[in-house]
Design a protein around this motif. Structure first.
Motif, short mmCIF file in Angstrom:
data_model
loop_
_atom_site.label_atom_id
_atom_site.label_comp_id
_atom_site.label_asym_id
_atom_site.label_seq_id
_atom_site.Cartn_x
_atom_site.Cartn_y
_atom_site.Cartn_z
N ILE A 7 0.84 -1.21 0.00
CA ILE A 7 0.00 0.00 0.00
C ILE A 7 0.87 1.25 0.00
O ILE A 7 0.59 2.23 -0.72
N TRP A 58 -5.79 12.83 1.12
CA TRP A 58 -6.10 11.47 1.54
C TRP A 58 -5.06 10.45 1.09
O TRP A 58 -4.86 9.42 1.75
N LEU A 59 -4.36 10.74 0.00
CA LEU A 59 -3.22 9.90 -0.36
C LEU A 59 -2.15 9.95 0.72
O LEU A 59 -1.61 8.92 1.15
N THR A 87 0.57 4.13 -2.89
CA THR A 87 0.23 5.52 -2.54
C THR A 87 1.42 6.44 -2.72
O THR A 87 1.26 7.62 -3.09
N ARG A 134 -2.52 10.89 3.89
CA ARG A 134 -2.99 10.31 5.15
C ARG A 134 -2.96 8.78 5.12
O ARG A 134 -2.61 8.14 6.11
N GLY A 135 -3.35 8.21 4.00
CA GLY A 135 -3.27 6.76 3.88
C GLY A 135 -1.85 6.25 3.83
O GLY A 135 -1.55 5.17 4.31
N HIS A 136 -0.96 7.06 3.27
CA HIS A 136 0.43 6.64 3.10
C HIS A 136 1.21 6.72 4.40
O HIS A 136 1.90 5.77 4.78
N TRP A 182 -0.69 15.61 9.63
CA TRP A 182 -1.84 15.06 8.91
C TRP A 182 -2.09 15.74 7.58
O TRP A 182 -2.95 15.31 6.82
N SER A 206 1.42 9.64 -5.16
CA SER A 206 1.71 10.97 -4.62
C SER A 206 2.78 11.69 -5.43
O SER A 206 2.81 12.93 -5.48
N ILE A 231 -1.44 6.69 8.67
CA ILE A 231 -2.28 5.51 8.90
C ILE A 231 -1.48 4.24 8.64
O ILE A 231 -1.04 3.56 9.57
N VAL A 232 -1.22 3.94 7.37
CA VAL A 232 -0.52 2.70 7.03
C VAL A 232 0.93 2.73 7.49
O VAL A 232 1.44 1.76 8.06
#
Length: 508
Positions: free
Chosen positions: A239, A270-271, A243, A273-275, A507, A247, A278-279
């Motif tokens: 992931i 959101w890319l 991402t 934040r997911g990168h 964030w 990006s 979070i992950v």
């Protein structure tokens, strides 16, 4: 034209951002493939990985040498020595011509072909006595070896099986974690309450074993926890790779297409934040465990001899080594007819024995083995009134129930996986190289290759080993490990520089 500043003059944030970006772009393709194949290797219970063959010529010479060991692990033979039965996770077969040809045995009513995890050894020569532990319950051979019918435990992963202490019962292991008693006639199941109360554990463990455990998902948390961490690391890096590339690539595309700023900001937010938060932070520690242990694994054939003699204190190791849980550690178990309180099982902690029906365990010390070998466990199974214990290097032993000492099996030079009796004292044993025939009578000659071939039962290389070939890179070159080292170093740089960059952006 403006001249770009050299890296050495960049501010810390810019410096680590460039490291992160170019390390990621340089490693993303091969790192993603390593993660995908690593996840497959973490889950040998996935039926398709064992039963999907790939052409043998696709594999490296190293894998071609070991692939035959996966074809057949368990055997049985009738009293006349005219029909042989073989089984493994790859299939279930019979042969009437000493292995020249093998025919599939039908699992009546099964969905697909169950993986056979253990075949209750034949000691009578009656093939209808055979009982199978599979990834889809317990089965019994019928029609003298032409079919198999279900006895019970539909859909349950039965990882091992043995004769029970009482007549008409079986001792089974569920998912390498639980012991149960199974009544053959009624199908009733009675759990056996076992406690992880173990004495006699060695205080030190070989360093190479710890490194292997950490990399292969056995060396951190008890039970399945270590494997979950491996999966988190694998999926996390996939992931992060996707991402991360998006990006980097999307802003270039947006600039070319003049995409509105509001849309760009929302997607990029959101890319990121997911990168990262979070992950990235969830997978950070598992990623560092996998990557830092990968380099010695890239050179495992040299690493083990180099590290021989190096030991680690058990007390300083993670919870997985403290024997506080038997979850996903039980490889096999045997009961003793007429003695329901006595149990033996082979685990990651060695071969253990209980005399109080599983409430306490001690390490088996009567085997004539170096302590360093016994502490990692070995094969353990019962055939009739004999228990067999098997270890690498041809250290194979049997012991009758009324005896205190183990007898070494002479002949096979590798660990055996099964034994079957054909006549009064005619035995066959199976290891990765051959099917051996001989006698266990006192003064008997060493067992010899029976000439019964097993390689025709399942041609090709299982996808599981093909994935291992790709993961190690030896499918391309014997020295591919050095390229994997470069990718591993880049992955470590990504894992370390990522949090530093996050401290600036948070964030977003």
């Amino acid at each position: 034209m403006a001249v770009k500043k050299p890296w050495i003059k960049l501010r810390p944030y810019q410096f680590f951002l460039k490291i992160h970006r170019w390390a990621g772009l340089g490693a993303v393709v091969w790192l993603t493939l390593l993660c995908a194949t690593g996840i497959i290797l973490d889950h040998p219970e996935w039926r398709w990985t064992a039963q999907t063959p790939t052409p043998a010529e696709w594999s490296s010479t190293r894998v071609q040498r070991i692939a035959p060991a996966t074809i057949m692990r368990y055997i049985a033979v009738n009293a006349e020595e005219s029909r042989f039965i073989g089984a493994s996770e790859r299939g279930f077969w019979y042969s009437d011509d000493k292995g020249t040809t093998w025919n599939d045995i039908e699992f009546v009513g099964a969905s697909g072909t169950p993986q056979v995890k253990r075949m209750l050894g034949s000691h009578t020569g009656n093939l209808n006595d055979l009982i199978l532990a599979t990834d889809d319950g317990i089965w019994q051979v019928t029609d003298y070896g032409l079919t198999a019918k279900r006895l019970g435990l539909l859909g349950q992963f039965v990882s091992s099986i043995s004769e029970g202490a009482a007549p008409g019962t079986l001792l089974a292991v569920l998912d390498e974690s639980e012991l149960i008693t199974f009544d053959i006639a009624s199908g009733q199941v009675a759990p056996i309450d076992i406690e992880a109360n173990v004495t006699g554990l060695s205080e030190k463990l070989p360093f190479y074993r710890v490194m292997m455990d950490l990399h292969f998902g056995h060396g951190t948390l008890p039970g399945a926890g270590s494997l979950w961490l491996n999966d988190i690391a694998g999926f996390g890096m996939i992931i992060l790779g996707i991402t991360g590339v998006l990006s980097w690539w999307l802003p270039k595309r947006w600039k070319k297409n003049k995409t509105p700023g509001s849309k760009r900001q929302k997607i990029y937010r959101w890319l990121f934040r997911g990168h990262a938060p979070i992950v990235g932070f969830i997978a950070l520690i598992p990623i560092l465990i996998i990557t830092t242990t990968a380099i010695p694994m890239n050179h495992i054939l040299d690493f083990i001899p180099w590290s021989r003699g190096m030991e680690v204190e058990r007390a300083s190791l993670p919870p997985a080594y403290q024997a506080t849980s038997f979850g996903h550690t039980i490889r096999g178990a045997v009961a003793f007819p007429g003695d329901p309180d006595r149990l033996q099982m082979t685990t990651r902690f060695g071969i253990l024995e209980s005399r109080d029906r599983g409430q306490s365990w001690r390490v088996e010390t009567s085997l004539p083995l170096p302590p360093s070998m016994n502490m990692t466990g070995g094969g353990l199974f019962r055939v009739g009134d004999r228990v067999f214990a098997a270890f690498s290097g041809g250290r194979n032993f049997w012991r009758q129930d009324d005896q205190d000492t183990w007898t070494k099996i002479e002949g096979p030079q590798r660990a055996i996986t099964a034994a079957a009796r054909a006549g009064d004292d005619i035995w066959y044993v199976k290891n990765s190289k051959a099917i051996f025939r001989g006698s266990f009578a006192e003064g008997a000659e060493p067992m010899v290759d029976s000439g019964v071939s097993f390689r025709n039962a399942a041609p090709g290389t299982p996808f599981y080993l093909f994935a291992a070939d790709i993961h190690a890179g030896v499918i391309f070159h014997d020295q591919w490990g050095w390229f994997n080292d470069i990718i591993t170093v880049l992955a470590i740089m990504l894992a370390l520089s990522g949090p530093i960059i996050w401290l600036r952006k948070k964030w977003l």
